[in-house]
Design a protein around this motif. Structure first.
Motif, PDB file in Angstrom:
ATOM      1  N   ARG A   1       0.832  -1.206   0.000  1.00  0.00           N
ATOM      2  CA  ARG A   1       0.000   0.000   0.000  1.00  0.00           C
ATOM      3  C   ARG A   1       0.869   1.259   0.000  1.00  0.00           C
ATOM      4  O   ARG A   1       0.608   2.207  -0.743  1.00  0.00           O
ATOM      5  CB  ARG A   1      -0.909  -0.031   1.237  1.00  0.00           C
ATOM      6  N   ARG A   2       1.913   1.241   0.844  1.00  0.00           N
ATOM      7  CA  ARG A   2       2.807   2.388   0.890  1.00  0.00           C
ATOM      8  C   ARG A   2       3.524   2.568  -0.450  1.00  0.00           C
ATOM      9  O   ARG A   2       3.680   3.701  -0.934  1.00  0.00           O
ATOM     10  CB  ARG A   2       3.825   2.229   2.019  1.00  0.00           C
ATOM     11  N   ALA A   3       3.946   1.441  -1.057  1.00  0.00           N
ATOM     12  CA  ALA A   3       4.669   1.522  -2.332  1.00  0.00           C
ATOM     13  C   ALA A   3       3.779   2.091  -3.430  1.00  0.00           C
ATOM     14  O   ALA A   3       4.201   2.944  -4.222  1.00  0.00           O
ATOM     15  CB  ALA A   3       5.196   0.141  -2.723  1.00  0.00           C
ATOM     16  N   SER A   4       2.523   1.634  -3.488  1.00  0.00           N
ATOM     17  CA  SER A   4       1.612   2.132  -4.519  1.00  0.00           C
ATOM     18  C   SER A   4       1.284   3.602  -4.301  1.00  0.00           C
ATOM     19  O   SER A   4       1.145   4.376  -5.251  1.00  0.00           O
ATOM     20  CB  SER A   4       0.335   1.294  -4.532  1.00  0.00           C
TER      21      SER A   4
ATOM     22  N   VAL B   1      -8.070  14.113  -3.656  1.00  0.00           N
ATOM     23  CA  VAL B   1      -9.197  13.248  -3.290  1.00  0.00           C
ATOM     24  C   VAL B   1      -8.734  11.821  -3.098  1.00  0.00           C
ATOM     25  O   VAL B   1      -9.130  11.129  -2.139  1.00  0.00           O
ATOM     26  CB  VAL B   1     -10.291  13.329  -4.365  1.00  0.00           C
ATOM     27  N   TRP B   2      -7.873  11.350  -4.016  1.00  0.00           N
ATOM     28  CA  TRP B   2      -7.392   9.966  -3.923  1.00  0.00           C
ATOM     29  C   TRP B   2      -6.607   9.756  -2.637  1.00  0.00           C
ATOM     30  O   TRP B   2      -6.786   8.756  -1.938  1.00  0.00           O
ATOM     31  CB  TRP B   2      -6.531   9.647  -5.142  1.00  0.00           C
ATOM     32  N   LEU B   3      -5.702  10.708  -2.320  1.00  0.00           N
ATOM     33  CA  LEU B   3      -4.898  10.564  -1.112  1.00  0.00           C
ATOM     34  C   LEU B   3      -5.762  10.672   0.138  1.00  0.00           C
ATOM     35  O   LEU B   3      -5.518   9.968   1.139  1.00  0.00           O
ATOM     36  CB  LEU B   3      -3.794  11.630  -1.092  1.00  0.00           C
ATOM     37  N   TRP B   4      -6.769  11.537   0.112  1.00  0.00           N
ATOM     38  CA  TRP B   4      -7.654  11.664   1.276  1.00  0.00           C
ATOM     39  C   TRP B   4      -8.406  10.366   1.510  1.00  0.00           C
ATOM     40  O   TRP B   4      -8.504   9.891   2.646  1.00  0.00           O
ATOM     41  CB  TRP B   4      -8.632  12.812   1.039  1.00  0.00           C
ATOM     42  N   ARG B   5      -8.928   9.777   0.431  1.00  0.00           N
ATOM     43  CA  ARG B   5      -9.633   8.491   0.583  1.00  0.00           C
ATOM     44  C   ARG B   5      -8.664   7.396   1.016  1.00  0.00           C
ATOM     45  O   ARG B   5      -9.033   6.515   1.794  1.00  0.00           O
ATOM     46  CB  ARG B   5     -10.294   8.113  -0.749  1.00  0.00           C
ATOM     47  N   ARG B   6      -7.449   7.440   0.522  1.00  0.00           N
ATOM     48  CA  ARG B   6      -6.447   6.463   0.905  1.00  0.00           C
ATOM     49  C   ARG B   6      -6.149   6.561   2.388  1.00  0.00           C
ATOM     50  O   ARG B   6      -6.013   5.547   3.087  1.00  0.00           O
ATOM     51  CB  ARG B   6      -5.167   6.728   0.103  1.00  0.00           C
ATOM     52  N   TRP B   7      -6.078   7.801   2.866  1.00  0.00           N
ATOM     53  CA  TRP B   7      -5.793   7.999   4.294  1.00  0.00           C
ATOM     54  C   TRP B   7      -6.960   7.568   5.141  1.00  0.00           C
ATOM     55  O   TRP B   7      -6.779   7.026   6.251  1.00  0.00           O
ATOM     56  CB  TRP B   7      -5.477   9.474   4.505  1.00  0.00           C
ATOM     57  N   ARG B   8      -8.190   7.771   4.635  1.00  0.00           N
ATOM     58  CA  ARG B   8      -9.400   7.429   5.407  1.00  0.00           C
ATOM     59  C   ARG B   8      -9.659   5.949   5.429  1.00  0.00           C
ATOM     60  O   ARG B   8     -10.341   5.431   6.323  1.00  0.00           O
ATOM     61  CB  ARG B   8     -10.612   8.135   4.795  1.00  0.00           C
ATOM     62  N   THR B   9      -9.137   5.216   4.437  1.00  0.00           N
ATOM     63  CA  THR B   9      -9.397   3.761   4.371  1.00  0.00           C
ATOM     64  C   THR B   9      -8.359   3.013   5.170  1.00  0.00           C
ATOM     65  O   THR B   9      -7.155   3.200   4.960  1.00  0.00           O
ATOM     66  CB  THR B   9      -9.353   3.292   2.903  1.00  0.00           C
ATOM     67  N   PRO B  10      -8.773   2.182   6.093  1.00  0.00           N
ATOM     68  CA  PRO B  10      -7.798   1.402   6.883  1.00  0.00           C
ATOM     69  C   PRO B  10      -6.912   0.545   5.984  1.00  0.00           C
ATOM     70  O   PRO B  10      -7.357   0.031   4.949  1.00  0.00           O
ATOM     71  CB  PRO B  10      -8.687   0.538   7.775  1.00  0.00           C
ATOM     72  N   ALA B  11      -5.669   0.359   6.406  1.00  0.00           N
ATOM     73  CA  ALA B  11      -4.704  -0.420   5.628  1.00  0.00           C
ATOM     74  C   ALA B  11      -5.063  -1.886   5.596  1.00  0.00           C
ATOM     75  O   ALA B  11      -4.705  -2.617   4.651  1.00  0.00           O
ATOM     76  CB  ALA B  11      -3.309  -0.262   6.210  1.00  0.00           C
ATOM     77  N   GLY B  12      -5.741  -2.388   6.582  1.00  0.00           N
ATOM     78  CA  GLY B  12      -6.072  -3.809   6.623  1.00  0.00           C
ATOM     79  C   GLY B  12      -7.184  -4.177   5.717  1.00  0.00           C
ATOM     80  O   GLY B  12      -7.427  -5.344   5.470  1.00  0.00           O
TER      81      GLY B  12
END
Length: 252
Positions: A11-14, A241-252
């Motif tokens: 996830r971090r790499a993408s 928007v993409w980064l905000w949604r990425r931050w809001r979505t749990p990594a698991g």
């Protein structure tokens, strides 16, 4: 180690890859927008220069020659000169004028000192290319000419343009050397190193139609700049928007 344990790293790499590519694209779009702003300022300056020149008083030929020697540029400077047309040396330049196709007629003008200058006398349609079909316009004797000085072209403007055909007396770009050499009037070294576009003073019989200098210079650089900056803003919004949604979505 389970498959789920590698998800945060992927996830971090993408995310990093998305940000890097997005920032690179953003830099390109901003660069293109800035380039168009620079082109806008250049075009506005060029248009202002041409307008100022065209609106100035006609200068004698000697003053135009002095400008050329000093600055290497005489484009659009009004000039007055006198001489005798050597109609046997007409050169024909493929052109369109007011929606019609035909030729601009470049005729050697013999000056009082024996030198020559190629004068664009104006437009004739295809079927009147032959000077014999328009004898009224083949004026004789010494003539006073007013018009605009035009720079020579040092090379073929682009590879898509057809080659000049001096044998058929058809030119697609203003090769002053070839036009002078094929005219059969004087030697190429006798010609001044610039052209003169005659003004719209009527010729006997109405041909050639003078005053054909094109001074319309489209200036769309502001629209292009707005387009590139708009795309940059849209991309920045998508990335945000993409980064905000990425931050809001749990990594698991």
């Amino acid at each position: 180690m389970s498959a789920d344990s590698g998800r945060p790293a992927r996830r971090r790499a993408s995310t990093v890859l998305f940000v890097v590519l997005g920032l690179a694209a953003l830099a390109i779009l901003l660069g293109l927008g800035t380039w168009q702003v620079q082109r806008l300022h250049w075009k506005e300056g060029l248009i202002a220069t041409i307008d100022a020149r065209i609106d100035s008083a006609p200068q004698p030929l000697a003053a135009i020659e002095a400008r050329l020697a000093e600055a290497g540029d005489v484009d659009y400077w009004p000039v007055s000169l006198a001489g005798t047309f050597r109609h046997e040396g007409e050169r024909h330049f493929f052109a369109t004028h007011k929606g019609h196709s035909g030729y601009f007629v470049y005729t050697p003008l013999a000056l009082d000192d024996g030198r020559l200058v190629l004068v664009n006398r104006g437009f004739v349609p295809f079927d009147l290319k032959d000077a014999a079909t328009r004898p009224e316009g083949q004026v004789e004797g010494r003539r006073e000419i007013a018009g605009l000085a035009r720079n020579r072209v040092d090379g073929k403007p682009n590879s898509l343009m057809p080659d000049n055909d001096p044998e058929k007396n058809i030119f697609y770009w203003k090769d002053i050397g070839a036009m002078a050499a094929s005219a059969g009037v004087g030697a190429p070294g006798d010609y001044l190193p610039f052209f003169v576009d005659a003004d719209d003073a009527p010729n006997p019989g109405g041909l050639p139609v003078g005053g054909v200098t094109l001074v319309d210079m489209p200036n769309s650089h502001l629209q292009y700049a707005v387009t590139w900056y708009g795309l940059a803003a849209a991309l920045a919004g998508v990335m945000g928007v993409w980064l905000w949604r990425r931050w809001r979505t749990p990594a698991g």
